[in-house]
Motif scaffolding. Structure first.
Motif, PDB file in Angstrom:
ATOM      1  N   GLY A 114       0.859  -1.204   0.000  1.00  0.00           N
ATOM      2  CA  GLY A 114       0.000   0.000   0.000  1.00  0.00           C
ATOM      3  C   GLY A 114       0.883   1.238   0.000  1.00  0.00           C
ATOM      4  N   THR A 159       0.128   5.907  -1.839  1.00  0.00           N
ATOM      5  CA  THR A 159      -0.588   7.105  -1.388  1.00  0.00           C
ATOM      6  C   THR A 159      -0.658   7.098   0.141  1.00  0.00           C
ATOM      7  OG1 THR A 159      -2.731   5.962  -1.551  1.00  0.00           O
ATOM      8  CG2 THR A 159      -2.090   7.283  -3.452  1.00  0.00           C
ATOM      9  N   GLY A 160      -1.127   8.195   0.706  1.00  0.00           N
ATOM     10  CA  GLY A 160      -1.467   8.263   2.128  1.00  0.00           C
ATOM     11  C   GLY A 160      -0.331   7.869   3.059  1.00  0.00           C
ATOM     12  N   PHE A 161      -0.697   7.094   4.105  1.00  0.00           N
ATOM     13  CA  PHE A 161       0.267   6.709   5.132  1.00  0.00           C
ATOM     14  C   PHE A 161       1.347   5.759   4.597  1.00  0.00           C
ATOM     15  CE2 PHE A 161      -3.232   7.962   8.072  1.00  0.00           C
ATOM     16  CZ  PHE A 161      -2.521   8.890   8.822  1.00  0.00           C
ATOM     17  N   GLY A 162       0.987   4.925   3.630  1.00  0.00           N
ATOM     18  CA  GLY A 162       1.961   3.985   3.075  1.00  0.00           C
ATOM     19  C   GLY A 162       3.064   4.704   2.312  1.00  0.00           C
ATOM     20  N   LEU A 163       2.679   5.662   1.484  1.00  0.00           N
ATOM     21  CA  LEU A 163       3.665   6.470   0.753  1.00  0.00           C
ATOM     22  C   LEU A 163       4.557   7.224   1.731  1.00  0.00           C
ATOM     23  CD1 LEU A 163       4.807   7.789  -1.871  1.00  0.00           C
ATOM     24  CD2 LEU A 163       2.995   9.517  -1.636  1.00  0.00           C
ATOM     25  N   SER A 196      -0.193  -1.108   4.765  1.00  0.00           N
ATOM     26  CA  SER A 196      -1.017   0.113   4.733  1.00  0.00           C
ATOM     27  C   SER A 196      -2.049   0.074   3.614  1.00  0.00           C
ATOM     28  CB  SER A 196      -0.096   1.332   4.594  1.00  0.00           C
ATOM     29  OG  SER A 196      -0.815   2.533   4.735  1.00  0.00           O
TER      30      SER A 196
HETATM   31 NA    NA Z   1      -1.342   3.950   2.252  1.00  0.00          NA
END
Ligand code: NA
Ligand code: NAD
Length: 395
Positions: free
Chosen positions: A47, A50-54, A137
């Motif tokens: 994951g 994007t978001g927390f994974g990135l 994530s």
């Molecule tokens: Na993410």
């Protein structure tokens, strides 16, 4: 072509490569400005786009100099049609990582499937031998079970009783009442099958049985709690059951890692604007009030600030602090009593007329468009973007 935002309901159908690239560069600069973190050196991020994974991938690479493999599910660009934002984010990340001399490769496909797991394991074997960290994530509305082929759909519903409260359409600023019918039939188990811990455990079991985890290996997944205002639709709703399952799975995984002296953590993160959270009723109104209060207090954070603090002050601090349920808490500033008391007061006052003053609708909207690479400072949106962007390390 000139790319403009085209929204339909809670989604944006287009995304801007230069804006996404700029977002990634800004996050990298932030991490570099905060100094080195003594963290994992070979990291798999599931994951990652994007978001927390990135943010976790960027923090690992540019904070700790880690080699990273990213797994995600994104739409490549085609003639006259932009890619999904995670595609552009990953392209920008890999370009910058390679420039900095860091190993970075990616796999685009369904992380729930046996095929993508096998492809990832083969890549680790070939390139890294073993890994010392897995960040899990994923946020997905559906999951096809790899063994049975059953396709599960998650739902965002209260449990037991109908839920009624205020919500806002952040495009128009109109505050209205929503009412959501309670879960029925297989809603709860379907949501747990998609967003619970089973797939996380499958990944770790597969990696372990192939001998791909190093001693002292760590894995982390992300959860959310939030205030009583949103409890009925979130933590005590169908998605909350999935998060309960995810949190319980951390203990099962930790047990399975004993011989390796490894550990599985769940971190409870702050509410943030992402594609997933925009679709949940009530949450956008809560976030717009929360942002207003946290910005006024000087304690607002985005994904990158959250993950930087998670790694620096929690995960890789001398002793990782946990709550009574064994979870890392990086939602501490969101959940501060004074912050929540203020949000609860504002909630009562929120109407279409008052919200522009008492809430941070503008901040919400900017964050939403930023997810797709729009409204990003330093980007010339009048300039034609014609090149088909490739992800350099895509397998
Ligand atoms: Na993410
Ligand atoms: P996101 O939508 O920004 O990221 C989701 C990632 O999963 C993307 O990289 C996407 O490509 C990938 N993905 C989705 N389906 C996939 C599939 N089938 N195969 C491979 N990759 C797939 O979401 P996010 O908000 O960063 O959420 C990540 C985690 O953080 C979730 O567990 C979420 O519940 C949790 N969390 C979110 C918030 C919030 O407010 N957004 C708060 C706390 C915790």
């Amino acid at each position: 072509m000139i790319i403009e935002p085209r929204t339909r309901g809670f989604i944006c159908l287009t995304s801007h490569p230069k804006g996404c690239e700029q977002n990634v560069i800004d996050q990298i600069e932030y991490i570099k400005s905060k100094g080195a973190i003594d963290g994992a050196k070979k990291v798999l991020v599931i994951g990652a786009s994007t978001g927390f994974g990135l943010a976790s991938r960027i923090t690992s690479a540019f904070g700790s100099g880690a080699s990273t493999i990213g797994v995600f599910f994104e739409k490549p660009p085609s003639e006259g049609r932009p890619a999904s934002p995670g595609w552009y984010n990953s392209a920008a990340f890999e370009k910058e990582a390679h420039k900095a001399g860091l190993y970075a490769k990616s796999i685009n496909g369904d992380a729930f499937s046996n095929e993508i797991k096998k492809q990832t394991l083969d890549l680790i074997k070939a390139d890294l031998a073993q890994i010392d960290m897995v960040i899990y994530s994923l946020a997905s509305p559906v999951r096809t079970h790899p063994d049975t082929g059953v396709k599960y759909k998650s739902v965002l519903k209260p449990i037991g009783a109908k839920f009624q409260n205020k919500t806002v359409d952040f495009h128009t600023g109109v505050v209205s009442e929503v009412s959501i019918e309670p879960a029925e039939g297989d809603d709860i188990e379907n949501t747990v099958a998609v967003m619970g811990g089973e797939d996380w455990k499958m990944w770790i079991d597969d990696l372990k049985s192939e001998g791909l985890l190093s001693e002292g290996f760590t894995t982390i997944a992300y959860s959310y709690i939030g205030p009583s205002l949103t409890e009925a639709v979130y933590r005590k709703g169908t998605i909350g059951r999935a998060k309960d399952d995810l949190e319980a799975t951390a203990f099962t995984i930790s047990d399975s890692l004993k011989a390796l002296k490894g550990k599985a953590y769940v971190s409870v993160n702050k509410a943030l604007v992402t594609q997933a959270s925009s679709a949940i009723p009530v949450i956008p109104l809560y976030i717009s009030l929360l942002y207003k209060v946290m910005k006024a207090e000087g304690i607002h954070e985005g994904c990158i600030e959250q993950i930087q603090r998670l790694f620096q002050d929690r995960l890789y601090s001398a002793k990782t602090p946990i709550d009574d349920k064994g979870r890392i808490r990086i939602d501490d500033w969101e959940m501060r009593a004074d912050v929540q008391a203020r949000v609860a007061e504002l909630w009562k006052e929120a109407t279409t007329e008052t919200l522009p003053k008492i809430g941070d609708l503008k901040g919400y909207e900017k964050d939403f468009f930023n997810l797709f690479g729009f409204m990003v400072e330093g980007v010339d949106y009048d300039k034609d973007v014609n090149e088909i962007v490739e992800i350099p390390g895509l397998q």
